[in-house]
Enzyme design. Structure first.
Site, PDB file in Angstrom:
ATOM      1  N   HIS A 162      63.722  38.893  60.313  1.00 48.92           N
ATOM      2  CA  HIS A 162      64.603  39.985  59.600  1.00 48.92           C
ATOM      3  C   HIS A 162      63.630  40.320  58.504  1.00 48.92           C
ATOM      4  O   HIS A 162      63.504  41.354  58.135  1.00 48.92           O
ATOM      5  CB  HIS A 162      65.639  39.428  59.113  1.00 48.92           C
ATOM      6  CG  HIS A 162      66.870  38.920  60.180  1.00 48.92           C
ATOM      7  ND1 HIS A 162      66.908  39.882  61.054  1.00 48.92           N
ATOM      8  CD2 HIS A 162      67.411  37.971  60.549  1.00 48.92           C
ATOM      9  CE1 HIS A 162      67.919  39.459  62.088  1.00 48.92           C
ATOM     10  NE2 HIS A 162      68.140  38.312  61.695  1.00 48.92           N
ATOM     11  N   ASP A 222      66.588  46.506  66.441  1.00 49.42           N
ATOM     12  CA  ASP A 222      66.941  45.480  67.121  1.00 49.42           C
ATOM     13  C   ASP A 222      65.691  44.763  67.154  1.00 49.42           C
ATOM     14  O   ASP A 222      64.668  45.392  67.698  1.00 49.42           O
ATOM     15  CB  ASP A 222      67.792  46.036  68.243  1.00 49.42           C
ATOM     16  CG  ASP A 222      68.373  44.996  68.929  1.00 49.42           C
ATOM     17  OD1 ASP A 222      68.445  43.794  68.417  1.00 49.42           O
ATOM     18  OD2 ASP A 222      68.830  45.113  70.224  1.00 49.42           O
ATOM     19  N   GLU A 254      70.924  62.796  70.369  1.00 45.62           N
ATOM     20  CA  GLU A 254      69.781  62.443  71.360  1.00 45.62           C
ATOM     21  C   GLU A 254      69.504  60.948  71.443  1.00 45.62           C
ATOM     22  O   GLU A 254      69.298  60.565  70.119  1.00 45.62           O
ATOM     23  CB  GLU A 254      68.726  63.415  71.475  1.00 45.62           C
ATOM     24  CG  GLU A 254      69.009  64.803  71.472  1.00 45.62           C
ATOM     25  CD  GLU A 254      69.285  65.049  72.940  1.00 45.62           C
ATOM     26  OE1 GLU A 254      68.889  64.453  73.968  1.00 45.62           O
ATOM     27  OE2 GLU A 254      70.183  66.162  73.180  1.00 45.62           O
ATOM     28  N   ARG A 299      63.892  38.189  68.453  1.00 43.41           N
ATOM     29  CA  ARG A 299      62.915  37.910  69.568  1.00 43.41           C
ATOM     30  C   ARG A 299      61.529  37.923  69.201  1.00 43.41           C
ATOM     31  O   ARG A 299      60.741  36.976  69.416  1.00 43.41           O
ATOM     32  CB  ARG A 299      63.218  39.084  70.660  1.00 43.41           C
ATOM     33  CG  ARG A 299      64.404  38.733  71.606  1.00 43.41           C
ATOM     34  CD  ARG A 299      64.810  39.778  72.363  1.00 43.41           C
ATOM     35  NE  ARG A 299      65.452  40.741  71.652  1.00 43.41           N
ATOM     36  CZ  ARG A 299      66.105  42.060  72.095  1.00 43.41           C
ATOM     37  NH1 ARG A 299      65.714  42.548  73.241  1.00 43.41           N
ATOM     38  NH2 ARG A 299      66.878  42.595  71.279  1.00 43.41           N
ATOM     39  N   TRP A 341      78.682  38.756  60.832  1.00 43.57           N
ATOM     40  CA  TRP A 341      79.308  37.448  60.138  1.00 43.57           C
ATOM     41  C   TRP A 341      79.210  36.371  60.991  1.00 43.57           C
ATOM     42  O   TRP A 341      79.565  35.207  60.491  1.00 43.57           O
ATOM     43  CB  TRP A 341      80.522  37.982  59.470  1.00 43.57           C
ATOM     44  CG  TRP A 341      80.425  38.940  58.365  1.00 43.57           C
ATOM     45  CD1 TRP A 341      81.066  40.357  58.422  1.00 43.57           C
ATOM     46  CD2 TRP A 341      80.081  39.001  57.000  1.00 43.57           C
ATOM     47  NE1 TRP A 341      80.918  40.813  57.536  1.00 43.57           N
ATOM     48  CE2 TRP A 341      80.166  39.978  56.367  1.00 43.57           C
ATOM     49  CE3 TRP A 341      79.498  37.792  56.179  1.00 43.57           C
ATOM     50  CZ2 TRP A 341      79.835  40.394  55.172  1.00 43.57           C
ATOM     51  CZ3 TRP A 341      78.962  37.989  55.100  1.00 43.57           C
ATOM     52  CH2 TRP A 341      79.336  39.350  54.530  1.00 43.57           C
ATOM     53  N   LEU A 395      66.234  62.686  50.150  1.00 41.63           N
ATOM     54  CA  LEU A 395      66.673  62.089  51.452  1.00 41.63           C
ATOM     55  C   LEU A 395      68.074  61.411  51.182  1.00 41.63           C
ATOM     56  O   LEU A 395      68.306  60.662  49.940  1.00 41.63           O
ATOM     57  CB  LEU A 395      65.739  61.129  51.985  1.00 41.63           C
ATOM     58  CG  LEU A 395      66.028  60.019  53.006  1.00 41.63           C
ATOM     59  CD1 LEU A 395      66.226  60.610  54.483  1.00 41.63           C
ATOM     60  CD2 LEU A 395      64.932  58.969  53.186  1.00 41.63           C
TER      61      LEU A 395
HETATM   62  C1  FPP Z   1      68.966  43.070  65.012  1.00 43.56           C
HETATM   63  O1  FPP Z   1      68.091  42.149  65.375  1.00 43.56           O
HETATM   64  C2  FPP Z   1      68.761  42.970  63.216  1.00 43.56           C
HETATM   65  C3  FPP Z   1      69.888  42.623  62.513  1.00 43.56           C
HETATM   66  C4  FPP Z   1      70.963  42.193  62.895  1.00 43.56           C
HETATM   67  C5  FPP Z   1      69.578  42.866  61.166  1.00 43.56           C
HETATM   68  C6  FPP Z   1      68.528  44.101  60.812  1.00 43.56           C
HETATM   69  C7  FPP Z   1      68.168  43.805  59.230  1.00 43.56           C
HETATM   70  C8  FPP Z   1      67.192  44.055  58.646  1.00 43.56           C
HETATM   71  C9  FPP Z   1      65.935  44.468  59.536  1.00 43.56           C
HETATM   72  C10 FPP Z   1      67.012  43.654  57.349  1.00 43.56           C
HETATM   73  C11 FPP Z   1      68.054  44.008  56.406  1.00 43.56           C
HETATM   74  C12 FPP Z   1      68.020  45.128  55.774  1.00 43.56           C
HETATM   75  C13 FPP Z   1      68.351  45.597  54.411  1.00 43.56           C
HETATM   76  C14 FPP Z   1      68.358  46.932  53.913  1.00 43.56           C
HETATM   77  C15 FPP Z   1      68.737  44.419  53.551  1.00 43.56           C
HETATM   78  P1  FPP Z   1      68.354  40.822  66.023  1.00 43.56           P
HETATM   79  O2  FPP Z   1      68.403  39.732  65.074  1.00 43.56           O
HETATM   80  O3  FPP Z   1      69.766  40.940  66.783  1.00 43.56           O
HETATM   81  O4  FPP Z   1      67.163  40.734  67.055  1.00 43.56           O
HETATM   82  P2  FPP Z   1      67.415  39.965  68.414  1.00 43.56           P
HETATM   83  O5  FPP Z   1      68.390  40.749  69.275  1.00 43.56           O
HETATM   84  O6  FPP Z   1      65.887  40.092  68.922  1.00 43.56           O
HETATM   85  O7  FPP Z   1      67.956  38.346  68.398  1.00 43.56           O
END
Ligand code: FPP
Length: 256
Positions: free
Chosen positions: A51, A34, A221, A38, A83, A145
């Protein structure tokens, strides 16, 4: 310019610990990555670059998990709720799926990593779907893994799917109603045969599970480092793993 250079692979490398440094390591780690949005905002960049930078973090964390000999890593890459984000952001994430597998699959396969996609793949556009199916097929007999990539994943949807399978098995005579126990459910989850999640990490300071691996986290945990995912390093990961080693796990029982 520095940010852009940094984005495409020149993240500062943090020192990583080796297996011997840990008293106890989890068998299964879950991560909610997450804070990409931000982080991007803080840098004055669009969310897609957040991302993209998040994928750089992910590469290092997968490598380190593998180096430490941890058996399973589950990452929340795209939830059933994601989505609902803007078409632009969903499009960027769809592109990242293609880019991630194009750049990583050879190395992961070489390292004996087995890739499993947790979530319904049928709703993805054809290129993404084919990429995901191919990655699973190619690595299916690997024994290192297990990398669970949760895409279009929701914990409740996974449990509903298991319930449907149980109902079908009962109806068609493969399972007796009295045999429907915890193992019968576990065996019908995407993670069948894997240990439960021992350690769940969610970055960015948010303290929610957000429908992630609900069943598998029964005795996990939890750690909530405040660092945003794009800034999460192997040093933060080692810190979390060390903290996990110090946790007193009783699984509802008492210490003798
Ligand atoms: C949350 O951050 C993150 C996501 C919704 C997507 C996470 C995806 C990746 C790191 C890349 C995809 C991975 C693969 C394997 C293709 P947020 O955007 O909700 O952050 P915010 O809360 O700060 O807005």
């Amino acid at each position: 310019m520095d940010i852009i250079r940094d984005l495409f692979g020149q993240r500062e490398k943090a020192a990583a610990l080796t297996r011997e440094a840990f008293q106890r390591l989890p068998r299964h780690v879950g991560i909610i990555m997450d804070g990409n949005g931000r982080w991007a905002k803080k840098q004055g960049l669009g969310v897609a670059l957040g991302h993209r930078r998040g994928v750089e973090t992910l590469r290092e964390i997968i490598r380190h998990t593998d180096d430490l000999g941890i058996g399973a890593l589950s990452i929340y890459a795209f939830s059933t709720e994601n989505w609902n984000r803007s078409a632009e952001e969903v499009g960027a994430l769809m592109q990242l799926i293609l880019d991630f597998f194009a750049s990583e699959i050879d190395e992961l396969h070489e390292k004996n990593v087995r890739i499993l996609i947790l979530g319904e793949k049928d709703v993805f556009p054809p290129r993404q779907r084919e990429t995901l199916v191919r990655a699973e097929e190619r690595t299916a007999s690997n024994t290192g893994l297990t990398l669970n990539i949760c895409l279009n994943y929701g914990g409740r949807a996974e449990l509903a799917r298991a319930a449907r399978q149980i109902a079908r098995d009962v109806l068609e005579g493969r399972l007796d109603v009295d045999e429907v126990d915890e193992k019968a459910v576990s065996d019908r989850l995407y993670t069948a045969g894997q240990p439960d999640v021992d350690l769940m990490i969610r970055t960015s300071g948010e303290m929610r599970l957000s429908n992630f691996l609900l069943w598998q986290c029964a005795y996990a945990e939890f750690l909530f480092p405040t660092v945003l995912w794009p800034e999460f390093t192997v040093a933060h990961y080692d810190e979390a793993l060390l903290a996990y080693g110090g946790r007193d796990r009783r699984f509802g029982g008492r210490k003798p």
